[in-house]
Design an enzyme around this catalytic site. Structure first.
Site, short mmCIF file in Angstrom:
data_model
loop_
_atom_site.label_atom_id
_atom_site.label_comp_id
_atom_site.label_asym_id
_atom_site.label_seq_id
_atom_site.Cartn_x
_atom_site.Cartn_y
_atom_site.Cartn_z
N ARG A 73 10.95 -93.22 6.82
CA ARG A 73 11.43 -91.99 6.15
C ARG A 73 10.35 -91.28 5.35
O ARG A 73 10.65 -90.53 4.41
CB ARG A 73 12.62 -92.31 5.23
N LYS B 119 3.88 -77.88 8.26
CA LYS B 119 4.68 -77.95 9.50
C LYS B 119 4.10 -79.04 10.38
O LYS B 119 2.90 -79.03 10.68
CB LYS B 119 4.64 -76.63 10.26
N GLU C 212 -7.24 -66.36 14.61
CA GLU C 212 -6.34 -66.56 13.46
C GLU C 212 -7.01 -66.12 12.16
O GLU C 212 -6.35 -65.63 11.25
CB GLU C 212 -5.90 -68.03 13.38
N LYS D 118 -3.09 -68.60 3.31
CA LYS D 118 -1.95 -69.35 3.82
C LYS D 118 -1.25 -70.12 2.70
O LYS D 118 -0.03 -70.17 2.64
CB LYS D 118 -2.36 -70.30 4.96
N GLU E 16 9.74 -70.77 5.80
CA GLU E 16 9.77 -69.59 6.66
C GLU E 16 11.11 -68.89 6.70
O GLU E 16 11.75 -68.78 7.73
CB GLU E 16 9.31 -69.94 8.10
N ARG F 174 6.50 -65.92 5.30
CA ARG F 174 5.70 -66.76 6.20
C ARG F 174 5.69 -66.20 7.62
O ARG F 174 4.76 -66.44 8.39
CB ARG F 174 6.24 -68.20 6.17
N ASN G 34 2.90 -64.67 11.99
CA ASN G 34 3.09 -64.55 13.44
C ASN G 34 2.61 -63.22 13.99
O ASN G 34 2.93 -62.87 15.13
CB ASN G 34 4.58 -64.75 13.77
N HIS H 260 1.72 -62.70 17.61
CA HIS H 260 2.19 -63.89 18.32
C HIS H 260 3.32 -63.62 19.30
O HIS H 260 3.47 -64.34 20.28
CB HIS H 260 2.61 -64.98 17.32
N HIS I 243 2.76 -64.64 22.88
CA HIS I 243 3.71 -65.57 23.51
C HIS I 243 4.05 -65.14 24.94
O HIS I 243 4.16 -65.96 25.84
CB HIS I 243 4.97 -65.62 22.63
N HIS J 26 -4.25 -70.35 22.98
CA HIS J 26 -3.34 -69.67 22.07
C HIS J 26 -4.04 -68.52 21.32
O HIS J 26 -3.54 -67.39 21.28
CB HIS J 26 -2.76 -70.70 21.09
P1 NAD Z 1 -6.45 -79.07 19.87
O1 NAD Z 1 -6.02 -80.00 18.82
O2 NAD Z 1 -5.95 -79.30 21.25
O3 NAD Z 1 -8.04 -79.01 19.90
C1 NAD Z 1 -8.69 -78.20 20.84
C2 NAD Z 1 -9.73 -78.99 21.64
O4 NAD Z 1 -10.87 -79.24 20.82
C3 NAD Z 1 -9.25 -80.35 22.09
O5 NAD Z 1 -9.76 -80.63 23.35
C4 NAD Z 1 -9.86 -81.29 21.05
O6 NAD Z 1 -10.04 -82.61 21.52
C5 NAD Z 1 -11.18 -80.63 20.81
N1 NAD Z 1 -11.82 -80.90 19.53
C6 NAD Z 1 -11.22 -81.02 18.33
N2 NAD Z 1 -12.14 -81.11 17.36
C7 NAD Z 1 -13.35 -81.06 17.97
C8 NAD Z 1 -14.67 -81.08 17.49
N3 NAD Z 1 -14.94 -81.11 16.19
N4 NAD Z 1 -15.68 -81.03 18.39
C9 NAD Z 1 -15.41 -80.93 19.72
N5 NAD Z 1 -14.17 -80.87 20.22
C10 NAD Z 1 -13.15 -80.93 19.35
O7 NAD Z 1 -6.06 -77.56 19.52
P2 NAD Z 1 -6.04 -76.72 18.15
O8 NAD Z 1 -6.32 -75.34 18.56
O9 NAD Z 1 -6.85 -77.35 17.09
O10 NAD Z 1 -4.52 -76.83 17.70
C11 NAD Z 1 -3.47 -76.38 18.52
C12 NAD Z 1 -2.20 -77.08 18.14
O11 NAD Z 1 -1.90 -76.77 16.79
C13 NAD Z 1 -1.00 -76.69 18.96
O12 NAD Z 1 -0.30 -77.86 19.34
C14 NAD Z 1 -0.16 -75.86 18.01
O13 NAD Z 1 1.22 -75.95 18.27
C15 NAD Z 1 -0.52 -76.46 16.69
N6 NAD Z 1 -0.34 -75.56 15.54
C16 NAD Z 1 0.38 -76.02 14.49
C17 NAD Z 1 0.54 -75.23 13.38
C18 NAD Z 1 1.28 -75.76 12.19
O14 NAD Z 1 1.55 -75.01 11.26
N7 NAD Z 1 1.58 -77.03 12.16
C19 NAD Z 1 -0.02 -73.95 13.33
C20 NAD Z 1 -0.76 -73.52 14.42
C21 NAD Z 1 -0.91 -74.33 15.52
MG MG Z 2 -1.05 -69.19 15.89
#
Ligand code: NAD
Ligand code: MG
Length: 358
Positions: free
Chosen positions: A119, A141, A183, A225, A235, A239, A243, A246, A250, A263
């Protein structure tokens, strides 16, 4: 260079520490309460940053590691189970601290495992992509994908701290850097016109990984943020401005199939479309739209979506999370640096924007 800011949330306040280059273990150690630590990472980041972190922590803690496969397609229940299994097999107690070492995928998964194991246990984010440093690691999130929808299973769960070290960005593929920059530019467009000017002046330094300039950009984005999250943690209002671009993005991501466009790339083209609609509404000028396109291009981002039939695009927009009782709600720019959520736009102008890209 080291910056420290605080995120205020209903559960607790926590710091975001931003460094140009640091000893990761030393920075996070003060925020670990118990003796057990579990570092969750993926196969790519493991090779780059895991060993130093683990070795640094081992003097003071019992350190466990979980290495997940790399990719959004593994952000699923099956791979969350690997984290739970490791926690159970190693008799982890409620005092365990989970550390997410990686991009947004690792961060979202580790955070969700921390939110749900017993939990809720403590966790720390060490985001290693630009996107995760400015976006996913801040705000609490967490979650995973369901076969029928992205991020459909999750929880709000705030970390004990976030450590963003600019040095980790030096190994990031250029496309991922650009995707994160979308972003960054988004914050300027919705929150702060002065920051847009700053980005225009500093984009070449940012793209060539100047760590001091990067740290300043990340700190500013985290502050925007954090401010939004403090006002609207779950949200229900402000918040949603995050988007911006987005809903249009999307459409691109879904139409092209997830994975083809990153993305951030889809958001970049989506922000241009949102800007075009804002211009047709008479809120911003044609010169503003040009300016937005130009800064995105300087970050090596696409500014034009692929050809998508207008009716198909409208249908895809209907499936967006922001749709309320059949009404598409969009984030548009009242001016550069000021965004609004609105359902009150002219449908024919939206269609014109979607058709223009064909
Ligand atoms: P990711 O985590 O897939 O990383 C992108 C790529 O970079 C991957 O192949 C990873 O292995 C590689 N990588 C990471 N760090 C590295 C480094 N220092 N050197 C070399 N390679 C590296 O993608 P992302 O863009 O970081 O995150 C996308 C995810 O985040 C999605 O799942 C999305 O839904 C989520 N997200 C969440 C929130 C939230 O508020 N929680 C907000 C935006 C996005
Ligand atoms: Mg985004």
């Amino acid at each position: 260079m080291k910056a420290n800011l605080t995120v205020h949330t209903q559960s607790h306040d926590y710091p975001i520490v931003i460094t140009s280059q640091c000893d990761l273990a030393k920075e996070v150690a003060p925020y670990i309460k118990g003796k057990q630590v579990m570092v969750v990472t993926n196969t790519t980041v493991e090779k780059l940053y895991l060993q130093a972190l683990v070795e640094g922590l081992q003097a003071d803690f019992e350190v466990l590691t979980v290495v997940l496969p790399d990719g959004e397609q593994y952000k699923t229940q099956q791979y969350i189970d690997q984290i739970y299994d490791a926690l159970m097999d190693n008799h982890c107690s409620r005092d365990v601290t989970l550390i997410a070492l990686g991009g947004g995928v690792v961060g979202d998964m580790t955070g969700f495992a921390a939110a749900s194991f017993m939990r809720g246990v403590n966790f720390i984010q060490i985001p290693t992509t630009l996107l995760s440093q400015v976006d996913s690691s801040v705000g609490g999130k967490t979650g995973i994908n369901h076969p029928k929808g992205k991020n459909m299973i999750g929880a709000f769960w705030q970390p004990q701290m976030v450590l963003a070290d600019m040095h980790t960005l030096t190994t990031l593929p250029q496309r991922e850097l650009s995707a994160g920059m979308a972003e960054v530019i988004k914050y300027a467009l919705i929150m702060d016109a002065d920051f847009l000017t700053w980005l225009e002046d500093n984009m070449s330094a940012l793209m060539s990984l100047d760590k001091v300039v990067l740290a300043e950009a990340v700190a500013r984005c985290c502050q925007y943020k954090a401010d939004i999250v403090a006002q609207d943690e779950r949200e229900s209002g402000k918040r949603a401005l995050l988007n911006f671009g987005h809903t249009f993005g999307h459409v691109i991501e879904t139409h092209e199939g997830y994975g083809k466009w990153l993305h951030g790339e889809a958001v970049a083209a989506g922000m241009v479309q949102a800007a075009q609609l804002s211009q047709k509404m008479g809120w911003i000028s044609e010169a503003d739209v040009q300016r937005i396109s130009k800064v995105l291009q300087a970050a090596q981002l696409p500014i034009k979506p692929p050809a998508i039939d207008t009716q198909i695009a409208l249908d895809l927009m209907q499936h967006d999370k922001k749709v309320k009782s059949g009404q598409i709600r969009l984030i548009l720019l009242k001016s550069v640096g000021e965004a609004v959520v609105t359902a009150d736009f002219d449908q024919s102008l939206l269609e014109a924007v979607l058709t223009e890209t064909l």
